[in-house]
Design a protein around this motif. Sequence first.
Motif, PDB file in Angstrom:
ATOM      1  N   SER B  25       0.844  -1.104   0.031  1.00 49.10           N
ATOM      2  CA  SER B  25       0.054  -0.053  -0.108  1.00 49.10           C
ATOM      3  C   SER B  25       0.880   1.163  -0.016  1.00 49.10           C
ATOM      4  N   VAL B  26       0.752   2.080  -0.891  1.00 49.76           N
ATOM      5  CA  VAL B  26       1.807   3.377  -1.040  1.00 49.76           C
ATOM      6  C   VAL B  26       1.197   4.160   0.102  1.00 49.76           C
ATOM      7  N   GLY B  27      -0.012   4.208   0.509  1.00 46.02           N
ATOM      8  CA  GLY B  27      -0.579   5.086   1.449  1.00 46.02           C
ATOM      9  C   GLY B  27       0.057   4.708   2.709  1.00 46.02           C
ATOM     10  N   GLY B  28       0.098   3.098   3.096  1.00 48.43           N
ATOM     11  CA  GLY B  28       0.613   2.602   4.129  1.00 48.43           C
ATOM     12  C   GLY B  28       2.160   2.991   4.267  1.00 48.43           C
ATOM     13  N   GLU B  29       3.030   3.148   3.186  1.00 46.07           N
ATOM     14  CA  GLU B  29       4.262   3.254   2.882  1.00 46.07           C
ATOM     15  C   GLU B  29       4.514   4.638   3.413  1.00 46.07           C
ATOM     16  N   ILE B  30       3.550   5.617   2.931  1.00 46.88           N
ATOM     17  CA  ILE B  30       4.067   7.237   3.381  1.00 46.88           C
ATOM     18  C   ILE B  30       3.726   7.368   4.727  1.00 46.88           C
ATOM     19  N   LEU B  31       2.641   6.545   5.398  1.00 45.61           N
ATOM     20  CA  LEU B  31       2.258   6.465   6.708  1.00 45.61           C
ATOM     21  C   LEU B  31       3.629   6.079   7.530  1.00 45.61           C
ATOM     22  N   ARG B  32       4.287   5.203   7.075  1.00 43.10           N
ATOM     23  CA  ARG B  32       5.539   4.359   7.805  1.00 43.10           C
ATOM     24  C   ARG B  32       6.501   5.521   7.658  1.00 43.10           C
ATOM     25  N   ASN B  33       6.875   6.167   6.588  1.00 48.19           N
ATOM     26  CA  ASN B  33       7.874   7.420   6.356  1.00 48.19           C
ATOM     27  C   ASN B  33       7.474   8.257   7.272  1.00 48.19           C
ATOM     28  N   LEU B  34       6.279   8.766   7.371  1.00 49.36           N
ATOM     29  CA  LEU B  34       6.029   9.947   8.387  1.00 49.36           C
ATOM     30  C   LEU B  34       6.466   9.539   9.619  1.00 49.36           C
ATOM     31  N   LYS B  35       6.101   8.492  10.088  1.00 52.29           N
ATOM     32  CA  LYS B  35       6.314   7.937  11.570  1.00 52.29           C
ATOM     33  C   LYS B  35       7.811   7.981  11.588  1.00 52.29           C
ATOM     34  N   ARG B  36       8.510   7.359  10.704  1.00 53.44           N
ATOM     35  CA  ARG B  36      10.030   7.026  11.036  1.00 53.44           C
ATOM     36  C   ARG B  36      10.799   8.421  10.872  1.00 53.44           C
ATOM     37  N   CYS B  37      10.628   9.391  10.034  1.00 55.72           N
ATOM     38  CA  CYS B  37      11.320  10.357   9.648  1.00 55.72           C
ATOM     39  C   CYS B  37      11.418  11.277  11.006  1.00 55.72           C
ATOM     40  N   GLY B  38      10.642  11.102  11.928  1.00 57.65           N
ATOM     41  CA  GLY B  38      10.820  11.987  13.321  1.00 57.65           C
ATOM     42  C   GLY B  38       9.889  13.347  13.201  1.00 57.65           C
ATOM     43  N   PHE B  39       8.859  13.162  12.338  1.00 58.25           N
ATOM     44  CA  PHE B  39       7.812  14.221  12.297  1.00 58.25           C
ATOM     45  C   PHE B  39       6.981  14.175  13.639  1.00 58.25           C
ATOM     46  N   SER B  40       6.903  15.342  14.138  1.00 59.75           N
ATOM     47  CA  SER B  40       6.403  15.318  15.719  1.00 59.75           C
ATOM     48  C   SER B  40       5.285  15.727  15.782  1.00 59.75           C
ATOM     49  N   GLY B  41       4.502  16.181  14.683  1.00 60.40           N
ATOM     50  CA  GLY B  41       2.963  16.669  14.593  1.00 60.40           C
ATOM     51  C   GLY B  41       2.360  15.661  14.760  1.00 60.40           C
ATOM     52  N   GLU B  42       0.874  15.907  14.477  1.00 58.41           N
ATOM     53  CA  GLU B  42      -0.074  14.832  14.581  1.00 58.41           C
ATOM     54  C   GLU B  42      -0.403  14.190  13.341  1.00 58.41           C
ATOM     55  N   LEU B  43      -0.302  12.990  13.394  1.00 57.17           N
ATOM     56  CA  LEU B  43      -0.508  11.905  12.342  1.00 57.17           C
ATOM     57  C   LEU B  43      -1.881  11.122  12.288  1.00 57.17           C
ATOM     58  N   VAL B  44      -2.882  11.448  11.370  1.00 57.23           N
ATOM     59  CA  VAL B  44      -3.949  10.497  11.322  1.00 57.23           C
ATOM     60  C   VAL B  44      -4.190   9.743  10.027  1.00 57.23           C
ATOM     61  N   ALA B  45      -4.795   8.583   9.897  1.00 56.51           N
ATOM     62  CA  ALA B  45      -4.712   7.966   8.583  1.00 56.51           C
ATOM     63  C   ALA B  45      -6.313   8.098   8.499  1.00 56.51           C
ATOM     64  N   VAL B  46      -6.584   7.965   7.202  1.00 54.77           N
ATOM     65  CA  VAL B  46      -8.082   7.843   6.724  1.00 54.77           C
ATOM     66  C   VAL B  46      -8.311   6.873   5.935  1.00 54.77           C
ATOM     67  N   ASN B  47      -9.257   5.763   6.234  1.00 51.53           N
ATOM     68  CA  ASN B  47      -9.521   4.521   5.474  1.00 51.53           C
ATOM     69  C   ASN B  47     -10.528   4.245   6.103  1.00 51.53           C
ATOM     70  N   PRO B  48     -11.689   3.868   5.462  1.00 56.64           N
ATOM     71  CA  PRO B  48     -13.059   3.325   5.989  1.00 56.64           C
ATOM     72  C   PRO B  48     -12.918   2.003   6.548  1.00 56.64           C
ATOM     73  N   ARG B  49     -11.923   1.303   6.206  1.00 58.33           N
ATOM     74  CA  ARG B  49     -11.689  -0.101   6.525  1.00 58.33           C
ATOM     75  C   ARG B  49     -10.967  -0.440   7.727  1.00 58.33           C
ATOM     76  N   TYR B  50     -10.262   0.583   8.435  1.00 62.41           N
ATOM     77  CA  TYR B  50      -9.509   0.252   9.560  1.00 62.41           C
ATOM     78  C   TYR B  50      -9.962   1.422  10.655  1.00 62.41           C
ATOM     79  N   GLU B  51      -9.665   1.082  11.956  1.00 61.23           N
ATOM     80  CA  GLU B  51      -9.828   2.227  12.949  1.00 61.23           C
ATOM     81  C   GLU B  51      -8.519   2.610  13.435  1.00 61.23           C
ATOM     82  N   GLU B  52      -7.392   1.526  13.217  1.00 55.18           N
ATOM     83  CA  GLU B  52      -5.960   1.962  13.517  1.00 55.18           C
ATOM     84  C   GLU B  52      -5.118   1.324  12.639  1.00 55.18           C
ATOM     85  N   ILE B  53      -4.210   1.991  12.316  1.00 54.99           N
ATOM     86  CA  ILE B  53      -3.011   1.614  11.446  1.00 54.99           C
ATOM     87  C   ILE B  53      -1.644   1.749  12.184  1.00 54.99           C
TER      88      ILE B  53
END
Lengths: 705, 705
Positions: B25-53
Amino acid sequence: MPRDLSKLMTPRSVAVVGASPRAGSVGGEILRNLKRCGFSGELVAVNPRYEEIDGLRCVSSIDDLPETMDLVVVAVNRHAVLEVTEACGQHGMRNLVIISAGFKEVGDEGARLEEQLRELIGKHDLNVVGPNCMGLINSSSDVLLNASFSRWFPESGDVAFISQSGSLGETVLELFAESGLGVSLFANLGNRAGITENDFLAYAAGDPQTSVVFLYLESFAEPLGFRRLVEELAGRKPVVVLKAGRTEAGAAAVASHTGSLASPDAVVEAFLRQAGAVRVSSIDEALTAIRVLERGVVSRGGRTAILTNAGGAGIIAADACIRQGMTVPPLPADVQERLGELLPDEASVGNPVDMIATANSEAYERALDLTLPAVDAAIVIFRPPLVLDEPPSAVAEAIVRAAERHPDRPVVVCTLSRGEAVHSVMRRLTEARIATFVMPESAVDALRVLCDLGTLQARQAVTAEANGGGTPAAGNEALQAATGDGRSGLTFDEGATVLAAYELGVCPFTYASSEQEASAFAEEHGFPLVAKLDAPGLAHRFEHGAVITGISTLEQLHDALGQLRGIATGELEGARILLQPQLAGRELILGMERDPTFGPVLMFGIGGTLVEALQDVAFAVAPLTEEDALRMIRSIRSFPMLEAFRGQPAVDLNALASALVRLGRLALDHPEIEEIDLNPTIATDTSATVVDILIRLAQQPGSRL
Amino acid sequence: MPRDLSKLMTPRSVAVVGASPRAGSVGGEILRNLKRCGFSGELVAVNPRYEEIDGLRCVSSIDDLPETMDLVVVAVNRHAVLEVTEACGQHGMRNLVIISAGFKEVGDEGARLEEQLRELIGKHDLNVVGPNCMGLINSSSDVLLNASFSRWFPESGDVAFISQSGSLGETVLELFAESGLGVSLFANLGNRAGITENDFLAYAAGDPQTSVVFLYLESFAEPLGFRRLVEELAGRKPVVVLKAGRTEAGAAAVASHTGSLASPDAVVEAFLRQAGAVRVSSIDEALTAIRVLERGVVSRGGRTAILTNAGGAGIIAADACIRQGMTVPPLPADVQERLGELLPDEASVGNPVDMIATANSEAYERALDLTLPAVDAAIVIFRPPLVLDEPPSAVAEAIVRAAERHPDRPVVVCTLSRGEAVHSVMRRLTEARIATFVMPESAVDALRVLCDLGTLQARQAVTAEANGGGTPAAGNEALQAATGDGRSGLTFDEGATVLAAYELGVCPFTYASSEQEASAFAEEHGFPLVAKLDAPGLAHRFEHGAVITGISTLEQLHDALGQLRGIATGELEGARILLQPQLAGRELILGMERDPTFGPVLMFGIGGTLVEALQDVAFAVAPLTEEDALRMIRSIRSFPMLEAFRGQPAVDLNALASALVRLGRLALDHPEIEEIDLNPTIATDTSATVVDILIRLAQQPGSRL
């Protein structure tokens, strides 16, 4: 007769003279290299101060050596070199590597020392590498000899690397190691007092482990022999040459570095191309060339297909192909159609074929199978995408399979990365000898080398064909007459005789000593005519006002005679009046000068003032083939002027080429000729006719005029 | 008015729409990159199939987002993109990175989708990167944002890297990492439906962390704005441009890849140079340029000193300097003398200065101090020798000290190795921002960039100066008359009026409707004269046989009139007879064509058939400065023909340059003019005079003739 280097290259016993355990001892470093590299023969040090060095036996002098050593490495003070060399000679030790510096490269005293060394080499018939060199390496797995102070002992491989420079040699060995390139042998030539690049070339030709030869040269020790060796070798084993000193500043540096005179680079370029060598212009380019040559598939032409899963890289590759003189032709309609069936709608099936990021091994394999038959070579760009339903190495496998099905079509690969994701790809491709690069530009450079080599290998052999021919008897007489008089140049009629002996077409002419004779010539040839003054070796007639063109009537003709007689005074005293019909056609310049290194060099250019300003000329070294001559003609920028142009038909290129070939033979047959200038020569769609002739002889320092 | 990208570039909250925990999942990869890179702001995923990623909160839709997010990354199926964009707009989330592909790049349906996306962007005034892009990176240490699926998150640094291609962008990020180059921001433009390179250029101009801008472009979104931005920026922050699609094959690939039409590369080249950008032609060259530009010392000229402890490498560097248009001048006698005192006898004190292998830190430091004042820049080659009485880093220290004492002279270093022995050297030099390369050729490439930039920065600003001027009133009338008639071209006299309004010198002329008028003109101007037929927009008079030159007598003049009247039939019906004195001087061609991307492009060349065959012309984009025009004139190969040549004095280059500048103004003032051809224009040592005029208007598809 080449030297026999077999014992030098595969010695079973080595002595290192001047080895010492002290830090910074070059001899000590060489001894350590010899121990470390896996050399299994006998090793002895020679140094009166020690009995043992690093656990190896050390004797006081050459005289004390226990046996006749196959190889003696000399790393002593330069003042001791002659003595050591003499001792070696006396004991029948004929193979030396002289590391010691302080010879020709340091001025007059060193040059005298080197001269004495050369005498010893001749006297004892020695094989000497150096002096002033880094040493010798044989990486063959059954030899493993590092008789050098190089910090890099290369992997065993198939590249023979011969370097005139030591430090650059070591740098290249390091880069070889980085690129996974192996070496069969490495030699640093140093001052070349004994063995030259030609000897190593001859050795590499017969060395079964060597399949590619790479030379770094700053000058040529013996260019004619070099050319012959490369010509013999190039069909079987590509010879890659990096010749430094291309530019004036570089040449000046070469002169101060090696003491050799430099020839103009355009002449060096022609010489190497005619010999069949692949010339590269930078170290990077050399590495690229060597890597791609190892597979041994050359390209029959420049039509290149680009297959990519990254659009931008495809564009960059296409740009680079065109810059390098190759083409990226649209694929045939049926190939495009079948690619269209194979690939998704977003793909582009022209050329580059942009297979988009989803392309997998099957897509690569089938696309290569479809496109390769339609082109001469392919560049495959594969950067593993984020999402792929198989390991990246599967794509590498697919590329290998397709490439093997088309063994006469070179395939090079570009990964756009050297990261972990591509390691398995690079490994598999390298195993299969498919050259793999990070950057598309490098992949294109590599293909260009294969194209060049394809062209070079298609050449006919020159030596036999171009050395024959000519019926110089008549020409000989004219030349003897001139040299007998101690003249510096020939008259037009003498020149015409010499040229005619080589079947070079000369414009009809007569010397008119009276109005009557002139009128008779006009009657025979019609108008317009040209009248000019002629004297032995008279250059620049135009500047003397000694040429009158466009003579259209008898009256004008008689006026011209009067006018020329009027200026035939002073340094023109005794000049005769020459009459010729004025020919129509393209004005060309054919010439020959003798280069101190390469001998007769032919020159070709288009006449006229603009071209003079543009200096648009091409060179070739004699002897040359018709093909060499044609390439020379086609290589000038104003070549379009020789094709059908503004209503004039195309010039007869074969007649022109043939004239250049025969001019080359003439120059080779007559070393007494220093310079020939056939300016203008008039070319038409059926002929090439010499209209003016300047032939200058070598005996005298300058021209009479 | 540039967009405000501050929130886009430094968001405090990011939503990733379409993120999924599934592999690939490209979106999943971007989410992981945002987590890994040290971004300190708020992060939310948008996907009707999941409540948590991956431990992050996931909501069903944009409507469910807890707050107005600063940045929304969209990685959904292309058919959902419009809906997501509309929702963002409605909720006031104005900054989007649209990763999703399947738009303009895949054909008509995608193009329609992209058009609708553009409408939404306009409607909600959104800042949108993409679609069809890899994303956005801000490496500033206080931001640390990797809103992309790039596998490389670059170190924080001072290079803003803007890439039209995603895959190539990722490759370059990898190479940056390898070379130790840091990035301030990275943006992949994708289809540029919203934000273009110009917006990022404006952002980089104001970004304190950015000191060098690097753009990879396949086409220009808005060239005039680009030029203005680069002009403003280039003096402070060098702008390096790799423009792909240089060649015809490359351009065709660009067209199929980006859907943009390509301009001839010579025009792109002129455009970038005039804007003040450093153009590079390969990825390697780009990296070299960026590395050397980081230090911020530009070169005032091309005079280069080469200091080396390895002779061969010095020669290679000298060759490369000359190839790149720099010089390696002999050092002044006093410098050579002092170098001679400093260095051993075996050294060479010309240039290259071969200091031989024994050179230590003191030798390097003092030699640099001696040579730098005599040149514009220096290349220092230091390969640690086998024996040195100090650590190699001592030499690095010495080079740094000397370079700092000459802060206006660039110094680049070449180590001939990347082995362990040079690690400390490279580290120290990189710390001091002295660009260090393995190969001499790369060091030379780097210096050439500094030279180019020095020249570019020395240019006067163009925009204000070249946009003014001209008194177009009279010209306007002539043009209005022609456009009023619906004509496609002007007559000679109309053209002359237009040119005169811009002070372009036009050869005297008259229309002769009778022998009497012709005789009167001859009496006024003398012979020789030229007679030709003139009609609106009549091109190729020569081919119609409608030009008679060399008229030397009244009888010839009257004959010429008769002859021209005879052919003034058919499509030449109604053409008038134009008389002009026949001017002597160099025949030149000045022209203007309107490029679909860059607007008015000026052309300059030398006239005559040979040059036509050589296609020896130069281009510049209007507006241009006199300096631009002079460079244009000097850049043609046959420029020597304009200098004093064969007894003719040199042409007045300033008059010529000024004519080109004014022709550019004319073209900018009159968009209704499609093409201007002033062929020939006759140049002498005092003037440039237009002899023939073709002005074609844009209203009509073709010429009347």
